[in-house]
Design an enzyme around this catalytic site. Structure first.
Site, PDB file in Angstrom:
ATOM      1  N   GLU A 110     -11.062   2.625   6.514  1.00  0.00           N
ATOM      2  CA  GLU A 110     -10.229   2.661   7.520  1.00  0.00           C
ATOM      3  C   GLU A 110     -10.058   4.466   7.699  1.00  0.00           C
ATOM      4  OE1 GLU A 110      -5.740   1.170   7.804  1.00  0.00           O
ATOM      5  OE2 GLU A 110      -5.843   2.864   6.548  1.00  0.00           O
ATOM      6  N   GLU A 134       0.772  -1.131   0.048  1.00  0.00           N
ATOM      7  CA  GLU A 134       0.221   0.104   0.055  1.00  0.00           C
ATOM      8  C   GLU A 134       0.360   1.340   0.495  1.00  0.00           C
ATOM      9  OE1 GLU A 134      -3.574   2.216   2.943  1.00  0.00           O
ATOM     10  OE2 GLU A 134      -1.695   0.576   3.853  1.00  0.00           O
TER      11      GLU A 134
END
Length: 258
Positions: free
Chosen positions: A236, A139
């Protein structure tokens, strides 16, 4: 229609960790993710999943010495044995929890990160995860929230994935990180969508609930749907109030949590 997973490291944080599973299920979520499970026995987490019917969607490999400032160590040479042990531990948790996606954090440039170490460790992680049907994800993270992180741009992640050349290595595309670091979120979805195994969402500038202020998440979720993505979108984000009072965003964006 995308499916949304509650990130239990960010949501329902007024509750003890194990109680957040029931709270997420009651709120309408069908899946959960979190950062690190290793302080809790895997069997206790499994029991909460079974009790709520939630799917375990994603968690991170051990990150190294988090409290001492480490943010992963896959790219740090000289830590290969420690990394192998971390992969082994994560896969044992993944097996118990039925989780098929693990995020592998790279580390910080100032700690000596190198591309060669990163590629070698990712190859090992992907190789060990493959028989279990687990994807290893990387990521790009913005340097405002995580200064000096070694993987920051989507193009860099694509190049790493190509260099490792493992079928179970994929992209975790956090749309908030992409916006802060590079902008042009919709173009990133179009260009990098084939590499994406997991999305995450939050609204700039404060990483709050997704909405239609800075990023038009109604439009973004439709675009993701149009790419035939069948995975999960991890929530998130940092609630601007309590988690439940902030859950008006799915209706405002034309989606449902399930």
């Amino acid at each position: 229609m995308p499916r949304f997973a509650a990130n239990l490291s960010f949501l329902f944080t007024d509750l003890p960790f194990l109680d957040r599973f029931e709270a997420a299920a009651r709120a309408g979520f069908k899946g959960v993710e979190f950062m690190f499970p290793y302080a809790v026995p895997a069997g206790e987490i499994r029991a909460r999943l079974d009790a709520t019917g939630l799917e375990m969607v994603l968690f991170n490999l051990p990150p190294g010495h988090w409290d001492k400032g480490e943010r992963g160590f896959a790219a740090l040479p000289g830590r290969e044995d420690e990394f192998a042990s971390a992969v082994d531990l994560a896969l044992r948790y993944a097996e118990t929890l039925g989780c098929l996606r693990l995020h592998c954090m790279a580390g910080l440039a100032a700690h000596g990160a190198t591309r060669d170490a990163y590629l070698a460790n990712l190859r090992l992680a992907a190789d060990w995860a493959a028989p279990q049907g687990v994807d290893i994800l990387i990521e790009p993270i913005n340097t405002r929230d995580m200064p000096d992180y070694v993987l920051t741009r989507t193009e860099e992640a694509r190049d790493v994935i190509r260099a490792v050349d493992a079928p179970n290595l994929g992209l975790q595309l956090d749309l908030y990180h992409r916006h802060v670091m590079q902008g042009d979120v919709e173009q990133a979805i179009r260009e990098f969508g084939p590499l994406v195994r997991h999305y995450q969402c939050a609204d700039p500038p404060d990483r709050g609930e997704p909405g239609r202020s800075v990023l038009d998440y109604a439009r973004i979720f439709r675009l993701i749907d149009e790419t035939d993505y069948t995975g999960w979108i991890g929530c998130e984000y940092k609630p601007r109030g309590d988690t439940l009072s902030g859950l008006s965003w799915p209706a405002a964006c034309g989606v449902t949590l399930g």
